[in-house]
Design an enzyme around this catalytic site. Structure first.
Site, short mmCIF file in Angstrom:
data_model
loop_
_atom_site.label_atom_id
_atom_site.label_comp_id
_atom_site.label_asym_id
_atom_site.label_seq_id
_atom_site.Cartn_x
_atom_site.Cartn_y
_atom_site.Cartn_z
N MET A 40 54.09 42.17 53.25
CA MET A 40 54.58 41.66 51.97
C MET A 40 53.62 40.57 51.50
SD MET A 40 57.35 43.37 51.40
CE MET A 40 58.36 42.45 50.24
N SER A 185 26.81 37.37 45.69
CA SER A 185 26.94 35.95 45.30
C SER A 185 27.96 35.77 44.17
CB SER A 185 25.58 35.38 44.90
OG SER A 185 25.10 36.01 43.72
N GLY A 186 29.00 36.61 44.18
CA GLY A 186 30.12 36.40 43.27
C GLY A 186 31.01 35.31 43.84
N TYR A 187 32.24 35.17 43.30
CA TYR A 187 33.04 34.03 43.75
C TYR A 187 33.45 34.14 45.23
CZ TYR A 187 37.36 36.71 43.16
OH TYR A 187 38.35 37.65 43.30
N GLY A 277 32.50 42.58 46.21
CA GLY A 277 33.54 42.92 45.25
C GLY A 277 34.64 43.77 45.85
N HIS A 459 42.78 8.13 29.32
CA HIS A 459 41.53 7.50 29.76
C HIS A 459 41.84 6.61 30.96
CE1 HIS A 459 37.61 5.64 29.62
NE2 HIS A 459 38.19 4.46 29.67
#
Length: 477
Positions: A40, A185-187, A277, A459
């Site tokens: 699961m 070299s993808g994420y 991938g 800020h």
């Protein structure tokens, strides 16, 4: 509703997408069941986002504490940082177990039936589930397919799960090889390069395309390489194909020129991670029983309302979501699709706005992006007759980044010159994965830089890099 069916809705696949759809279906009053063949939680919980973030968190702390120069600049001294690989692996494992139990518990609490087995469509409104106790047929008014994806292993690569492995194995962190090759070299490749380099491994990053980080905006890729790759123990081989990868001690990698396919080098390393991938996990789903078929790449064809298509026409009562549809291979995209599919099932037509779905790489520092890259925006502008403009702001001018001593970073804002509509935002820097949501929300509402430039940001915070960019876009800075 359920007079003639076992359920109003049966969901095939209990990943993040299937889970999200089940929760929404119950809140809409549908009697729901979910079928899962493996664990699961699917990829994200068990082998993807969750364990990898746990590893990145631990290894990131190691990197931070070992960076004596940075700490000294803040007036802090830390001596002899040590870590325990097994304890880091256990931390990731524990988080996975917790998440998985939470997911199972949430389904049980709201009365979703969980069926363990492999499901197959067996006709309109019917599935057959192969369980350890044999086959059973289930009928449902609507069926939602969410079978997910698996790592892509290129031809010529032999996996032994020990010396040559995919992210599925890497998240278990069973060893820290002295020298590891990462293919892609993808994420996924970048995040693991971050983990392994922080924990003292030497890395060779292999990319078949002619530039590193091919999916990212070129400006972001350029700076990210300067910060995430060049100063670290990472050598790169670009335009190189890992033609043959043979497990063992050592792992032998035959590198070929990506264009000519001719072998140019033989690498011998301690281990090799294949991060090339992911591909849809859609074989044997039984789509032929309703006249449908996956496309050439294995994805399930769907329309804008997530109905499965057969010959360009929606199949009645059959829907699909998640990685297997090939729209965006992201857990949160699957989740969004799941909710939209249930809305459509309930007769409230909806579509998914993919353009405003953000994504992130959890490197140190992070990358966050939403919408188009400058290249895709320019192509769209050319096709539709509008000019594209972009502005950049840098973390080194941001008060909070200066206070943290983390000034490497850039925010890039891409917009239409004529209307000012925001088209894409790309951030590389501290907390980019959180900062990107303001931009995602602005793109979802099709806001313009003229409106955004007048928003007020706290800020000093990192969010001011976007404030600055929007103001720069309208020439107010």
């Amino acid at each position: 509703m359920s007079q003639s069916f076992d359920y109003d809705l049966v969901i095939v696949g209990a990943g993040v997408g299937g889970h999200g759809a089940a929760l929404h279906a119950v809140s809409c009053g549908l009697k729901t069941a979910i079928v899962e063949a493996a664990e699961m939680g699917g990829t994200c919980v068990n082998r993807g986002c969750i364990p990898s973030k746990a590893l990145l968190a631990a290894s990131g702390k190691v990197r931070e504490l070992q960076n004596a120069g940075h700490l000294k600049a803040l007036g802090v001294q830390v001596e002899g940082v040590m870590f325990d690989r097994q304890a880091i692996a256990d931390h990731a494992n524990m988080i996975v177990t917790k998440q998985r139990e939470g997911l199972i518990g949430s389904l049980k609490r709201i009365g979703v039936d969980t069926i363990h087995g492999r499901a197959k469509v067996a006709g309109i409104q019917k599935i057959v589930v192969t369980t350890p106790d044999g086959e059973k047929t289930i009928t449902a008014r609507d069926i939602l397919l969410a079978p997910g994806s698996v790592p892509f292993v290129p031809p010529g690569v032999e996996i032994d799960h020990k010396t040559v492995f995919t992210s599925d194995d890497a998240v278990r962190l069973e060893s820290l090889p002295p020298w590891i090759a990462i293919v892609g070299s993808g994420y996924i490749g970048l995040e693991f390069a971050d983990v392994y380099s922080a924990l003292g491994c030497e890395i060779t990053l292999i990319e078949a395309l002619d530039q590193l980080m091919p999916g990212f905006d070129p400006d972001i890729a350029k700076l990210a390489q300067r910060v995430l790759i060049t100063p670290r123990d990472i050598e790169t081989k670009v335009g190189m194909l890992a033609k043959k990868v043979t497990p063992g001690s050592p792992v032998v990698i035959e590198l070929a020129d990506a264009k000519t396919k001719e072998t140019v080098e033989i690498l011998e390393v301690d281990a090799c991670l294949i991060a090339t991938g992911r591909v849809p996990f859609t074989n044997d789903l039984g789509l032929d029983s309703v006249g449908a078929a996956v496309d050439r790449r294995g994805f399930i064809p769907i329309d804008d309302h997530l109905a499965v298509l057969a010959g360009g026409e929606p199949v009645p009562h059959l829907w699909a979501i998640g990685d297997a549809t090939g729209k965006m291979m992201l857990a949160h995209a699957a989740s969004a699709q799941g909710i939209v599919a249930v809305e459509n099932i309930c007769g409230r037509p909806r579509t998914v706005d993919y353009h405003s779905i953000p994504a992130a790489a959890f490197t140190h520092p992070e990358i966050g992006f939403v919408g188009m890259t400058e290249t895709t925006a320019q192509e769209k502008g050319k096709a539709e007759g509008f000019e594209v403009a972009s502005v950049r702001t840098y973390f080194k001018g941001n008060a909070k980044a200066l206070a943290e001593g983390e000034t490497e970073g850039i925010a890039k804002v891409i917009y239409r010159q004529d209307t000012g509509e925001l088209l894409g935002v790309h951030i590389f820097g501290l907390h980019a994965s959180d900062l990107i949501h303001e931009a995602a929300s602005a793109i979802a509402q099709r806001q313009t830089v003229h409106d955004l430039a007048f928003l007020v940001h706290t800020h000093p915070t990192l969010s001011e890099v976007l404030d600055e960019a929007y103001k720069r876009a309208i020439g107010a800075h």
